[in-house]
Write a protein that holds these residues in place. Structure first.
Motif, PDB file in Angstrom:
ATOM      1  N   MET A   1      10.093  -0.730  -1.846  1.00 32.06           N
ATOM      2  CA  MET A   1       9.107  -1.778  -1.563  1.00 32.06           C
ATOM      3  C   MET A   1       8.954  -2.779  -2.694  1.00 32.06           C
ATOM      4  N   GLY A   2       9.613  -2.522  -3.830  1.00 31.53           N
ATOM      5  CA  GLY A   2       9.393  -3.358  -5.009  1.00 31.53           C
ATOM      6  C   GLY A   2       9.818  -4.804  -4.811  1.00 31.53           C
TER       7      GLY A   2
ATOM      8  N   ALA B   1      10.222   3.832  -2.968  1.00 34.90           N
ATOM      9  CA  ALA B   1       9.801   3.498  -1.606  1.00 34.90           C
ATOM     10  C   ALA B   1      10.627   2.338  -1.062  1.00 34.90           C
TER      11      ALA B   1
ATOM     12  N   ASN C   1       7.745  -6.529  -2.292  1.00 37.09           N
ATOM     13  CA  ASN C   1       6.422  -6.827  -2.881  1.00 37.09           C
ATOM     14  C   ASN C   1       6.472  -8.091  -3.735  1.00 37.09           C
TER      15      ASN C   1
ATOM     16  N   GLU D   1       6.501  -4.897 -10.516  1.00 35.78           N
ATOM     17  CA  GLU D   1       7.639  -4.413  -9.716  1.00 35.78           C
ATOM     18  C   GLU D   1       8.970  -4.778 -10.379  1.00 35.78           C
TER      19      GLU D   1
ATOM     20  N   PHE E   1       8.384   6.660  -7.309  1.00 36.11           N
ATOM     21  CA  PHE E   1       9.179   5.440  -7.156  1.00 36.11           C
ATOM     22  C   PHE E   1      10.141   5.634  -5.988  1.00 36.11           C
TER      23      PHE E   1
END
Ligand SMILES: Nc1ncnc2c1ncn2[C@@H]1O[C@H](COP(=O)(O)OP(=O)(O)OP(=O)(O)O)[C@@H](O)[C@H]1O
Ligand SMILES: [Mg+2]
Lengths: 142, 115
Positions: free
Chosen positions: A111-112, A109, A115, A50, A107
């Motif tokens: 969410m990286g 979202a 995460n 990520e 790519f």
């Protein structure tokens, strides 16, 4: 399992979508050889992936430093790039400034960063606009 | 169930990685947002997606997924296939759309991989 400390460094280049994932793949293989537990390897690999993708998407280049010892794995991702104006906002799940092209590739979202934090035992991020971003995290061995 | 059985029962096209079809499929995941798949897929999953590019291969390799099925007749380009072969990730293609494909996968007995 090694008893000594061990450091390795990797470079990531911005906008290099074709090479993206290379560093996390290398680190995953390295941790496997060293003999860390599967769960530790998985968490490090996900977090590095990520962070690496964020460099490819948003920054110009970065140096990723990996420190290993029997206690765990410490990662620093130090990039030269636009920086993050509001880290609290950037950390929110779903927040993304990804371009349409990046979103088409799956790519964006948002969410990286969440995460990374979720997979790390320690996590810190600091950034300076028009200069760069430093993401640090630690995954304990178990 | 092995990947080979899945391929045969569903008539999937094998784009690359034909030598890795003996791998056991222990579950499945569907998604087109890479960070979602990174966070929520599990080792051994068959991954259903329309993201037929090399970053999808990186995700599958990262999470040790059993293979990827591209839906709607999508197929990987040469670079993507080469990378997947190098990493031992079979790339499969189906003319079906996600909803129908998942229905078929469950029908032939691919486990959901979750309790
Ligand atoms: N290294 C970085 N340099 C500059 N901006 C960054 C960096 N990393 C993250 N950001 C900013 O923080 C936002 C959120 O990042 P995050 O990784 O959570 O989501 P994303 O990259 O947009 O989407 P995803 O990771 O789900 O594909 C990004 O959209 C971007 O605006
Ligand atoms: Mg990201």
């Amino acid at each position: 399992m090694t008893t000594t400390k061990f450091r390795r460094e990797f470079d990531v280049v911005g906008d290099d979508f074709a090479g993206a994932g290379r560093v996390s793949t290398e680190i995953k293989a390295l941790l496997k050889r060293v003999g860390y537990a599967e769960q530790t390897i998985r968490r490090v690999a996900i977090a590095v992936f990520e962070a690496e993708m964020n460099v490819v998407m948003y920054a110009r280049r970065a140096r990723i430093t990996l420190d290993m010892d029997p206690e765990g794995v410490r990662i620093l991702v130090d990039d030269v790039g636009p920086g993050i104006p509001d880290i609290e906002v950037a950390m929110q799940e779903g927040y993304s400034t990804a371009t349409d092209r990046m979103r088409q590739m799956g790519f964006g979202a948002g969410m990286g960063l969440p995460n990374i934090r979720r997979n790390a035992d320690e996590f810190a991020i600091e950034s300076e606009v028009n200069s760069g971003t430093r993401v640090r995290f630690v995954v304990h061995a178990r | 169930m092995t990947l080979r059985e899945v391929v045969e029962r569903l008539g999937l096209k094998v784009c690359c990685g034909g030598e890795h079809l003996e791998r056991e499929v222990t579950g499945g995941y569907a998604g087109d947002l890479l960070s979602d798949v990174v966070a929520n897929s599990q080792e051994g999953d068959i991954w259903i997606t329309l993201q037929a590019h090399e970053n999808a291969v990186a995700v599958a390799s990262l999470r040790d997924l059993a293979g990827i099925v591209f839906v709607g007749g999508r197929e990987p380009d040469e670079d993507t296939a080469r990378r997947a072969s190098a990493r031992g990730i079979p790339l499969l293609s189906s003319s079906q759309r996600t909803f129908e494909l998942i229905g078929r996968l469950l029908e032939v007995g691919v486990p959901t991989g979750r309790v």
